[in-house]
Motif scaffolding. Structure first.
Motif, PDB file in Angstrom:
ATOM      1  N   GLU A 191      43.912   9.120 -16.361  1.00  0.00           N
ATOM      2  CA  GLU A 191      43.837   8.498 -17.679  1.00  0.00           C
ATOM      3  C   GLU A 191      42.963   9.322 -18.626  1.00  0.00           C
ATOM      4  O   GLU A 191      43.277   9.460 -19.819  1.00  0.00           O
ATOM      5  CB  GLU A 191      43.310   7.069 -17.544  1.00  0.00           C
ATOM      6  N   GLU A 192      41.866   9.882 -18.111  1.00  0.00           N
ATOM      7  CA  GLU A 192      40.998  10.730 -18.942  1.00  0.00           C
ATOM      8  C   GLU A 192      41.732  11.990 -19.395  1.00  0.00           C
ATOM      9  O   GLU A 192      41.620  12.411 -20.559  1.00  0.00           O
ATOM     10  CB  GLU A 192      39.735  11.109 -18.160  1.00  0.00           C
ATOM     11  N   ASN A 210      55.439   9.084 -18.139  1.00  0.00           N
ATOM     12  CA  ASN A 210      55.987   8.915 -19.485  1.00  0.00           C
ATOM     13  C   ASN A 210      54.923   8.915 -20.576  1.00  0.00           C
ATOM     14  O   ASN A 210      55.257   8.795 -21.754  1.00  0.00           O
ATOM     15  CB  ASN A 210      56.803   7.624 -19.555  1.00  0.00           C
ATOM     16  N   HIS A 211      53.652   9.065 -20.187  1.00  0.00           N
ATOM     17  CA  HIS A 211      52.572   9.062 -21.179  1.00  0.00           C
ATOM     18  C   HIS A 211      52.350  10.451 -21.784  1.00  0.00           C
ATOM     19  O   HIS A 211      51.674  10.578 -22.801  1.00  0.00           O
ATOM     20  CB  HIS A 211      51.268   8.573 -20.530  1.00  0.00           C
ATOM     21  N   VAL A 212      52.871  11.490 -21.138  1.00  0.00           N
ATOM     22  CA  VAL A 212      52.675  12.876 -21.592  1.00  0.00           C
ATOM     23  C   VAL A 212      53.957  13.661 -21.372  1.00  0.00           C
ATOM     24  O   VAL A 212      54.910  13.177 -20.759  1.00  0.00           O
ATOM     25  CB  VAL A 212      51.499  13.564 -20.836  1.00  0.00           C
ATOM     26  N   ASP A 213      53.979  14.897 -21.871  1.00  0.00           N
ATOM     27  CA  ASP A 213      55.149  15.761 -21.674  1.00  0.00           C
ATOM     28  C   ASP A 213      55.196  16.356 -20.267  1.00  0.00           C
ATOM     29  O   ASP A 213      56.281  16.664 -19.755  1.00  0.00           O
ATOM     30  CB  ASP A 213      55.135  16.900 -22.706  1.00  0.00           C
ATOM     31  N   TYR A 253      50.454  17.411 -23.654  1.00  0.00           N
ATOM     32  CA  TYR A 253      51.096  16.561 -24.649  1.00  0.00           C
ATOM     33  C   TYR A 253      51.103  17.296 -25.979  1.00  0.00           C
ATOM     34  O   TYR A 253      50.063  17.702 -26.490  1.00  0.00           O
ATOM     35  CB  TYR A 253      50.343  15.235 -24.786  1.00  0.00           C
ATOM     36  N   ARG A 254      52.306  17.530 -26.514  1.00  0.00           N
ATOM     37  CA  ARG A 254      52.477  18.247 -27.786  1.00  0.00           C
ATOM     38  C   ARG A 254      51.661  19.550 -27.807  1.00  0.00           C
ATOM     39  O   ARG A 254      50.991  19.861 -28.779  1.00  0.00           O
ATOM     40  CB  ARG A 254      52.098  17.344 -28.955  1.00  0.00           C
TER      41      ARG A 254
END
Length: 464
Positions: A81-82, A20-23, A61-62
């Motif tokens: 995470e990086e 859920n942190h990225v697309d 992401y975007r």
């Protein structure tokens, strides 16, 4: 595959934690075994067996991408995470990935022969020595020889934030041979390459082909150079395969088009590029070739994509991102050489469909032309190409005449496609391809096609 299987639960858990942190988030883990042998002359340049394991993380992401590799699974959380941080830092538009159905499957490309991992290194080295003796012993004019052997077995696990979990494996084998003959200051080289994803036996019994490579180098020492001019040219299926891959295939890779509006306009759908008899395809779905697989490195199923239909451009090759940007369907052409590299849009097996003209009729009524066979080398630059033939003969009054050397074929790919006059009813798959793009060289591909007759081809050689 046991080692890969143990990673399944770990990848699924990490994907679930960060999805859920990225697309989009993908983790690809790879375990591979490889043998490399290189003989130069009578010297051993390389003799090695190795195991490599590692993986890659990709996040979007975007519209912004992050990418990292790892060798220890214990560092995966940190790498994820990086990568997420990098994607969020550069993303400022919209993520446009063509949708696919998530799949969970285990699949292995079947071997019809012996797994190369079951063949001792000493036996592989003996095979290389045997072929090297053939190259070196044909004539004292053979100045240098080279024999290269490589086999690689890749086991891959791909997990994505959309629920895809694919375990896939294959074995790939390749041998390359060259002999350079010398007479005074004149040097001529003959080459032969063999590739397979079927089994070790495909590399056995190549004596006639290897001797032919050395003989071509010797023959060329005494052949007259071709007179440079525009000719009607007939090329054999091997050169057809090289032509369709290098000259047209790369222009069909949609990542090149997305970054180049002028090229995208040039490669516009519905444009007539060749005669109605011309059909061009690419796809990993046909089994048994070096570019074959079940799923690409984004989890897209392999397809058979028609690029040219009746001479008209009807398709191109895609990753999910390029398909999303151009509002087209993904074709399963996102591939990476190994875990060190992100997937790029790459060809798989590329071919021109066989025609209806009997091969012997392709030469009919050519008053002066060239018959070119096999390949020696080549390069492309956008729309322009240059290829060197391994063998060539003059065509005179519809018949093969004297052999010639130093035959290079060059031109504009779109003009050349339009100048195809006839397509032979023969066909040959060339499994010798190792494609390079974006720093990823040696990706296994297949090329195929029939003999072609093409008018007004620039043939370089001695000045006319």
């Amino acid at each position: 595959m046991t080692k890969i299987t143990t990673y399944k639960n770990q990848l699924t858990e990490i994907i679930s934690r960060y999805r859920n942190h990225v697309d989009f988030l993908a983790i690809r883990v790879e375990y591979s075994e490889e043998t490399n042998i290189i003989l130069r002359g009578n010297q051993i340049d390389t003799l090695s067996e190795g195991i490599a394991s590692g993986g890659q993380v990709r996040a979007c992401y975007r519209g912004g991408w992050g990418f990292a590799t790892f060798n220890e699974l214990s560092t995966l959380n940190q790498r994820v995470e990086e990568v997420i941080a990098a994607a969020r830092l550069v993303g400022d538009e919209e993520t446009r990935l063509a949708p696919i159905e998530p799949v969970q499957i285990d699949c292995q490309l079947p071997l019809t022969g012996t797994d190369p991992r079951h063949v001792p290194l000493s036996q592989k080295k003996a095979l290389c020595d045997h072929y090297n003796v053939i190259l070196r012993s044909l004539s004292e004019k053979i100045a240098t020889t080279s024999v290269r052997y490589r086999d690689s077995t890749q086991n891959i696990l791909l997990a994505t934030s959309e629920g895809t979990l694919i375990k896939q494996s294959w074995a790939d084998l390749e041998m390359r041979f060259s002999a350079t003959a010398r007479s005074g200051e004149t040097l001529q080289t003959g080459r032969e390459t063999i590739g397979s994803r079927r089994g070790y036996e495909d590399l056995i019994g190549l004596e006639q082909q290897i001797q032919g490579a050395a003989q071509r180098a010797l023959n060329a020492l005494v052949l007259p150079p071709v007179k440079g001019n525009n000719y009607t040219v007939v090329i054999d299926p091997i050169l057809t395969g090289l032509f369709v891959h290098e000259a047209f295939g790369h222009l069909s890779e949609a990542d090149m088009l997305c970054d180049n509006p002028e090229l995208l306009e040039l490669m516009s759908m519905g444009r007539q590029f060749g005669p109605e008899i011309l059909q061009i395809f690419d796809g990993a779905a046909p089994q048994g070739h070096r570019g074959s697989y079940f799923y690409d490195d984004e989890g897209v199923p392999a397809t058979k994509s028609q690029l040219i239909h009746n001479g008209v451009l009807v398709g191109r090759l895609h990753s999910r991102e390029t398909a999303g940007k151009l509002n087209e369907r993904p074709t399963g052409n996102a591939r990476c050489l190994n875990y060190h590299y992100p997937p790029l849009v790459r060809m798989t097996n590329t071919w021109i469909e066989r025609g209806e003209t009997p091969v012997e009729d392709l030469l009919t009524d050519i008053q002066e032309g060239i018959y070119a066979k096999n390949w020696l080398g080549g390069m492309t630059n956008g729309e322009m190409f240059t290829f060197s033939a391994g063998e060539a003969w003059m065509i005179r009054h519809g018949k093969l005449a004297e052999p010639v050397r130093d035959v290079t074929l060059s031109g504009n790919v779109f003009k050349t496609l339009g100048n195809i006059e006839a397509i032979g009813n023969d066909f040959y798959w060339d499994e010798s391809g190792g494609c390079g793009k974006g720093g990823q060289s040696g990706l296994a591909v297949g090329c195929g096609g029939p003999s072609l007759r093409i008018k007004e081809v620039m043939v370089g050689g001695e000045a006319a």
